[in-house]
Design a protein around this motif. Structure first.
Motif, PDB file in Angstrom:
ATOM      1  N   VAL A 246      -5.079  -1.018  -8.592  1.00  0.00           N
ATOM      2  CA  VAL A 246      -4.179  -1.248  -9.331  1.00  0.00           C
ATOM      3  C   VAL A 246      -2.769  -1.742  -8.747  1.00  0.00           C
ATOM      4  O   VAL A 246      -2.088  -2.446  -9.073  1.00  0.00           O
ATOM      5  CB  VAL A 246      -3.857  -0.075 -10.207  1.00  0.00           C
ATOM      6  N   TYR A 247      -2.340  -0.785  -7.592  1.00  0.00           N
ATOM      7  CA  TYR A 247      -0.885  -1.008  -6.850  1.00  0.00           C
ATOM      8  C   TYR A 247      -0.881  -2.227  -5.769  1.00  0.00           C
ATOM      9  O   TYR A 247       0.082  -2.484  -5.374  1.00  0.00           O
ATOM     10  CB  TYR A 247      -0.449   0.182  -6.452  1.00  0.00           C
ATOM     11  N   ALA A 248      -2.200  -2.367  -5.365  1.00  0.00           N
ATOM     12  CA  ALA A 248      -2.115  -3.179  -3.905  1.00  0.00           C
ATOM     13  C   ALA A 248      -2.976  -4.365  -4.231  1.00  0.00           C
ATOM     14  O   ALA A 248      -2.960  -5.270  -3.364  1.00  0.00           O
ATOM     15  CB  ALA A 248      -2.779  -2.278  -2.692  1.00  0.00           C
ATOM     16  N   GLY A 249      -4.134  -4.223  -5.040  1.00  0.00           N
ATOM     17  CA  GLY A 249      -4.783  -5.398  -5.296  1.00  0.00           C
ATOM     18  C   GLY A 249      -5.943  -5.351  -4.427  1.00  0.00           C
ATOM     19  O   GLY A 249      -7.294  -5.564  -4.959  1.00  0.00           O
ATOM     20  N   ALA A 250      -5.939  -4.977  -3.261  1.00  0.00           N
ATOM     21  CA  ALA A 250      -7.131  -4.972  -2.239  1.00  0.00           C
ATOM     22  C   ALA A 250      -6.886  -3.827  -1.319  1.00  0.00           C
ATOM     23  O   ALA A 250      -5.560  -3.539  -0.927  1.00  0.00           O
ATOM     24  CB  ALA A 250      -7.182  -6.371  -1.620  1.00  0.00           C
ATOM     25  N   GLY A 251      -7.856  -3.437  -0.834  1.00  0.00           N
ATOM     26  CA  GLY A 251      -7.883  -2.348   0.269  1.00  0.00           C
ATOM     27  C   GLY A 251      -9.196  -1.919   0.706  1.00  0.00           C
ATOM     28  O   GLY A 251     -10.236  -2.284   0.224  1.00  0.00           O
ATOM     29  N   GLU A 252      -9.323  -0.818   1.284  1.00  0.00           N
ATOM     30  CA  GLU A 252     -10.634  -0.071   1.766  1.00  0.00           C
ATOM     31  C   GLU A 252     -10.485   1.359   1.461  1.00  0.00           C
ATOM     32  O   GLU A 252      -9.601   2.077   1.907  1.00  0.00           O
ATOM     33  CB  GLU A 252     -10.895  -0.608   3.240  1.00  0.00           C
TER      34      GLU A 252
END
Ligand SMILES: Nc1ncnc2c1ncn2[C@@H]1O[C@H](COP(=O)(O)OP(=O)(O)O)[C@@H](O)[C@H]1O
Ligand SMILES: [Mg+2]
Lengths: 140, 161
Positions: free
Chosen positions: A60-66
């Motif tokens: 939701v807040y960063a769009g992409a990550g792990e």
């Protein structure tokens, strides 16, 4: 709790979070590992819910990550560890983000305070320059 | 397949004056928004006073999914229907509590039978089983309550494991 002070880690599993469907993948990884580690049912649901909150926040807040889950050992104790990392906008005011009901997304604002209660240890890296890094652990 | 994409694909049916909504799909944002609309439309069309949402196959209820159910409870209340969630597994209750989701936000019942009897006074106040004095209970009523007690016993055993 600061950086990685564990002596041993195993069964690391990484889930890339790019879409909403990846939240379910992170939940699945959390469920498998916590079951394998021998956590009881109630604790497994708590761990999976916490991982769901962190994965969803990335989406939701960063769009992409792990999201990475692993078994860690500190002083002879084993614990479930989740590390949620992204290069998004970051959390400007950590204390505020941990307040119940605070949300910039128009949602309940119960995710992060919830993760803190669901897990035994909770840490948001305050020095992080880009994005967000959150570590949470629950002991067996 | 007219309008196939605009429905949440959650089959609903009316039973004993209640709209029964079994959730049997993965809950994505889009699906959840559509589910909200579908439930409201169905309540509006059928005029039911009770809605029972079965979440027994929902794996994890995080704060986002909980909010959708809280919203459904509030919205159906606005158009005159009470919503009860059933099938929240006992082991999931701890996680929901830690999230700060409580009985204030979502009404729950253990089983479909429990939910139906909880809703009976709002669904059909005149013929409510709860208003029938014990000696006037029909054979069927008595059987119904006995079954209920059995369910409770089952669940009790389940929790202990
Ligand atoms: N990975 C993240 N990147 C940027 N901001 C975040 C992230 N996770 C959480 N936040 C911020 O913290 C706030 C609180 O998050 P949370 O407690 O999960 O509640 P909610 O998701 O309902 O807003 C969010 O509204 C957002 O502003
Ligand atoms: Mg959140």
């Amino acid at each position: 709790m600061g950086g990685p002070d564990f002596k041993m880690k195993k069964n690391e599993h990484r889930v890339e979070v790019l879409a909403e469907a990846d939240v379910a993948k992170a939940i699945y990884a959390a469920q498998s590992l916590s079951q394998e580690m021998g956590f009881e049912k109630t604790a497994r649901f708590m761990i999976a819910t916490a991982v769901s909150e962190l994965a969803r926040n990335i989406f939701v807040y960063a769009g992409a990550g792990e999201v990475a889950v692993q078994a860690v050992e500190v002083d002879g104790k084993w614990g479930f560890e989740v590390i949620a990392e992204d290069a998004g906008p970051g959390i400007k005011d950590i204390a505020l983000a941990l307040k119940e009901g605070y949300s910039t997304g128009g949602t309940l604002g119960l995710g992060l305070p919830g993760v803190k209660r669901l897990m035994d240890e909770f840490y948001i890296d305050p020095e992080r320059q880009i994005g967000t890094m959150i570590v949470a652990r629950k002991w067996l | 397949m007219e309008g196939a994409n605009t429905f949440s694909r959650v089959g609903m049916h009316v039973m004993r004056g209640c709209l029964i909504v079994p959730i049997q799909i993965e809950l994505y944002d889009e699906v959840l928004q559509q589910l909200q609309r579908d439930i409201l439309n169905k309540v509006n069309d059928t005029g039911v006073k009770g809605v029972i949402i079965d979440v027994s196959v929902v794996e994890i209820i995080d704060s986002f999914i909980a909010q959708i159910f809280v919203d459904i409870c509030r919205m159906t209340a606005l158009i005159g229907a009470q919503t009860i969630l059933i099938g929240i597994r006992p082991a999931l209750a701890g996680a929901l509590t830690d999230l700060g989701i409580g009985v204030r936000d979502i009404h729950t019942a253990l089983t479909l039978d429990h939910a139906i009897s909880q809703l009976e006074p709002v669904v059909s106040p005149a013929t409510s089983v709860l208003n029938i004095p014990e000696e006037d209970m029909t054979h069927e009523d008595a059987e119904y309550w006995a079954e209920d007690a059995e369910d409770e016993a089952d669940l009790y055993v389940d929790e202990g494991q």
